[in-house]
Design a protein around this motif. Structure first.
Motif: not given
Length: 319
Positions: A23-27, A69-70, A98-102
């Motif tokens: 996925g994408i690393r975020l703080l 992640i998704a 967000a609605a289509e693929r949260p």
């Protein structure tokens, strides 16, 4: 804090093991008094707008490290599902995505709680507090993935399930912001696949003149035709490129099955432009992150592929 690439699962009770998420690393920073968390990338760019379903997180004062992640159509975490979202800063588009693929925020470390920095606490203490916050519902929709004692078991299971790999962490390790530490060891899985060459693209800067082979377009044989799986450029240099050029037989016809046969079969315009189509006769070995050639993968595309070699021992019909 970043993990150091490893060659094997570190042994001993001083290590604990987690799934490595694709996925994408975020703080995630949720200051006291704010109803919305601030999400930032490793480069300290504000990414809050892109993830509305995650920004509405906890209301308690805390700072966490984690991975967004998704899931792809096969039910596996897949970075490519997030690609259209990661650079978006339009609120309406973000809401639609967000609605289509949260997405889900998988939190694996706690750096601050109620104004107190925890980075100098050992991993075991940070983890204990983090799990307590999750159990009490203080993290809202944010999730805390499990940890495992048996690293070899986890490494094998994640490989079988098509996950990206594992991360092993030293129990007594402190959190060092921005540093790549040997206290965290990452072991991503790489997968081998035999695929058929359907075209080649010239090396950048050689188009129109003396063109040198720079990348291959490869596909997977199926009963419905050759399904496009992606472009491979890494590992093709010098004598390898020359040898490939000698073996490929050019033709004016695109050999890949189109969208009318398989939605994932067509070659994107960005890959097709400037491509020299060839007879689909040559089999090559490719290494890639993730089970991208599996039917369950997102769009069936290779991720970070590299060329390993020519398979002159098998033919396309053998695949």
């Amino acid at each position: 804090m970043l993990a150091t690439p490893g060659s094997h699962v570190p042994p001993g009770e001083e290590w604990v093991h987690e799934v490595k998420w694709d996925g994408i690393r975020l703080l995630g920073d949720s200051p006291a008094g704010r109803t919305q968390a601030r999400l930032t990338t490793r480069n300290e760019n504000d990414a809050t707008t892109a993830w509305p379903e995650i920004a509405d997180g906890p209301t308690r004062d805390l700072l966490v490290d984690g991975e967004v992640i998704a899931l792809n159509d096969g039910g596996l975490p897949d970075f490519r599902v997030l690609m259209d979202r990661m650079h978006n800063r339009d609120r309406r588009k973000a809401a639609r995505f967000a609605a289509e693929r949260p997405a889900t925020y998988m939190v694996f470390d706690l750096l601050r709680l109620d104004g107190r920095l925890l980075v100098d606490e050992p991993w075991t203490e940070r983890r204990k507090v983090l799990e307590g916050l999750h159990a009490d519902g203080d993290l809202g929709s944010w999730q805390v993935p499990g940890t495992y004692e048996d690293g070899h078991m986890l490494h094998e299971v994640t490989k079988q399930q098509g996950l990206e790999g594992i991360v092993s962490k030293r129990r007594g390790s402190r959190y060092r912001p921005g540093e790549r530490s040997k206290d965290w060891i990452k072991l991503p899985h790489r997968y081998r696949a035999s695929l058929v060459v359907g075209g080649w693209r010239p090396e950048v800067g050689t188009e129109g003149g003396t063109e040198r082979l720079g990348a291959l377009l490869v596909g997977q044989p199926t009963p419905d035709g050759l399904i496009y799986r992606g472009r491979v450029g890494s590992g093709i240099t010098g004598k390898r490129a020359q040898r490939l050029g000698e073996l490929l037989r050019e033709t004016g016809r695109n050999p890949f099955a189109g969208p009318d046969v398989d939605p994932d079969g067509g070659v994107p315009a960005v890959d097709a432009k400037g491509t020299h189509w060839v007879e689909p006769l040559l089999v090559v070995e490719v290494e890639t992150h993730g089970t991208a050639v599996a039917a369950a993968s997102y769009e069936g595309r290779l991720r970070q592929p590299s060329f390993i070699g020519i398979r002159d021992d098998i033919e396309p019909k053998d695949l």
